[in-house]
Write an enzyme that holds these catalytic residues in place. Structure first.
Site, mmCIF file in Angstrom:
data_model
loop_
_atom_site.group_PDB
_atom_site.id
_atom_site.type_symbol
_atom_site.label_atom_id
_atom_site.label_comp_id
_atom_site.label_asym_id
_atom_site.label_seq_id
_atom_site.Cartn_x
_atom_site.Cartn_y
_atom_site.Cartn_z
ATOM 1 N N LYS A 195 0.852 -1.178 0.000
ATOM 2 C CA LYS A 195 0.000 0.000 0.000
ATOM 3 C C LYS A 195 0.888 1.228 0.000
ATOM 4 C CE LYS A 195 -3.549 2.247 2.791
ATOM 5 N NZ LYS A 195 -4.493 2.041 3.898
ATOM 6 N N LYS A 248 -2.298 -1.611 -3.753
ATOM 7 C CA LYS A 248 -3.152 -0.433 -3.683
ATOM 8 C C LYS A 248 -2.317 0.827 -3.727
ATOM 9 C CE LYS A 248 -5.973 1.847 -0.308
ATOM 10 N NZ LYS A 248 -6.340 1.922 1.057
HETATM 11 C C1 PBG Z 1 -7.240 2.886 5.712
HETATM 12 C C2 PBG Z 1 -7.665 2.877 4.290
HETATM 13 C C3 PBG Z 1 -7.553 3.922 3.355
HETATM 14 C C4 PBG Z 1 -8.111 3.446 2.160
HETATM 15 C C5 PBG Z 1 -8.528 2.147 2.405
HETATM 16 N N1 PBG Z 1 -8.230 1.809 3.711
HETATM 17 C C6 PBG Z 1 -7.081 5.300 3.526
HETATM 18 C C7 PBG Z 1 -5.697 5.591 3.827
HETATM 19 O O1 PBG Z 1 -4.826 4.726 3.882
HETATM 20 O O2 PBG Z 1 -5.432 6.784 4.039
HETATM 21 C C8 PBG Z 1 -8.208 4.220 0.884
HETATM 22 C C9 PBG Z 1 -9.207 3.693 -0.098
HETATM 23 C C10 PBG Z 1 -9.568 4.627 -1.204
HETATM 24 O O3 PBG Z 1 -8.953 5.686 -1.442
HETATM 25 O O4 PBG Z 1 -10.534 4.292 -1.894
HETATM 26 N N2 PBG Z 1 -8.286 2.474 6.577
#
Ligand code: PBG
Length: 323
Positions: A195, A248
């Protein structure tokens, strides 16, 4: 001489031919649909930066899950947004917390629908960070028991899959052993292993009210320039017991999806994140692009890169078009 013996256009002459030789196809069963669940009754509040996506109270989340199920989408991914936020994110692991209640209600109404829970503290802390703060920083090891407790309470509420998204070190192992300890040995972990610290999460933070009140997430989420590190994160999470691996965001990271796919034998999931969705919507609303075609082309590219499943806000509209 190749020409004119070889004419690749021969296989593109008709829609039927093109369809028959298509290498990558999409189906509703490829999608996982994210839902943002809030407290209260009869709430269906549009998220300004994500046209078509809503903050939903539990009964509306159930209705939305029913729609997804009817269209052949096999799973939803739940995010809970509690009214009460505190420094420890206590509503994340409360037995009657908003996400635990949503899991229970959706499983009651739709036993066959797979319910995945996003495990992270950022929607539940008043400071908006993914863990507890010590000395101005996210404290890694002190946060692991809280994430584990969140995973256990969600699995006990009936969640089919636990998806840790916090990017702290060692959390897959911690969650696995916490689940096993209470005999939830059969609940799989879908790890957000790769991520990135991304500007593509902007609209999500409006939807989940999880913008950090100070600082950012760059000390735990990955630097966009790195791909070898993605493979390292993947290896570590598999060693720690992850059953599936997520990459992601998706669209700017197709090469990463491809590399991870070549590396592992477990299912690979890609998250077509909020800004990837919102950009398509904004351009379509301006009449600059054909929104439906662009959506399907983007989803196809994510699958072609190597992901088995796609988490996408487009799930319902794409499933409708494909159905
Ligand atoms: C954290 C989380 C995030 C997203 C999914 N899980 C936000 C982040 O890491 O700041 C982002 C998903 C998206 O942008 O659609 N709980």
């Amino acid at each position: 001489m190749a020409f004119p013996i070889h004419r690749p256009r021969r296989l593109r002459r008709s829609a039927a031919l093109r369809e028959m030789v298509r290498e990558t196809t999409l189906a509703p069963s490829d999608f996982i649909y994210p839902l943002f669940v809030v407290e209260g009754r009869d709430v269906r509040r549009p998220i300004g930066s994500m046209p078509g996506i809503f903050n939903l109270s539990v009964e509306h989340a159930v209705a939305e899950a029913k729609q997804a199920h009817a269209l052949g989408v096999p799973a939803v991914l739940l995010f809970g947004i509690p009214n009460h936020k505190d420094a420890q994110g206590s509503q994340a692991y409360a037995r009657e917390g908003i996400v635990q209640r949503a899991v229970r209600e959706i499983k009651n109404a739709l036993p066959d629908m797979l319910v995945i829970v996003d495990v992270c503290l950022c929607e539940y802390t008043d400071h908006g960070h993914c863990g507890i703060i010590e000395g101005g920083h996210v404290a890694n090891d002190a946060t692991l028991p809280l994430l584990s407790q969140m995973a256990v309470t969600c699995a006990q509420a009936g969640a089919d899959i636990i998806a840790p998204s916090d990017m702290l070190d060692g959390r897959v192992a911690a969650i696995r052993s916490a689940l096993d300890e209470v005999k939830l040995t059969e609940v799989p972990i879908l790890s957000y292993a790769v991520k990135y610290a991304s500007a593509f999460y902007g609209p999500f933070r409006e939807a989940a009210q999880s913008t950090p009140q100070f600082g950012d997430r760059r000390t735990h989420q990955m630097d966009p320039g790195n791909v070898r590190e993605a493979l390292k994160e993947t290896d570590l999470d598999i060693e720690e017991g992850a059953d599936m691996i997520m990459v992601k965001p998706a669209l700017s990271y197709l090469d990463v999806i491809h590399r991870v796919r070549e590396r592992v034998d477990v299912p690979v999931v890609a998250y077509n994140v909020s800004a990837e969705y919102s950009m398509v919507k904004a351009a379509a609303q301006n009449g600059w692009i054909d929104g439906d075609r662009l959506m399907l082309e983007i989803l196809t590219s994510i699958k072609r890169a190597g992901s088995d499943l796609i988490i996408t806000y487009h799930s319902l509209e794409a499933a409708k078009l494909l159905g």
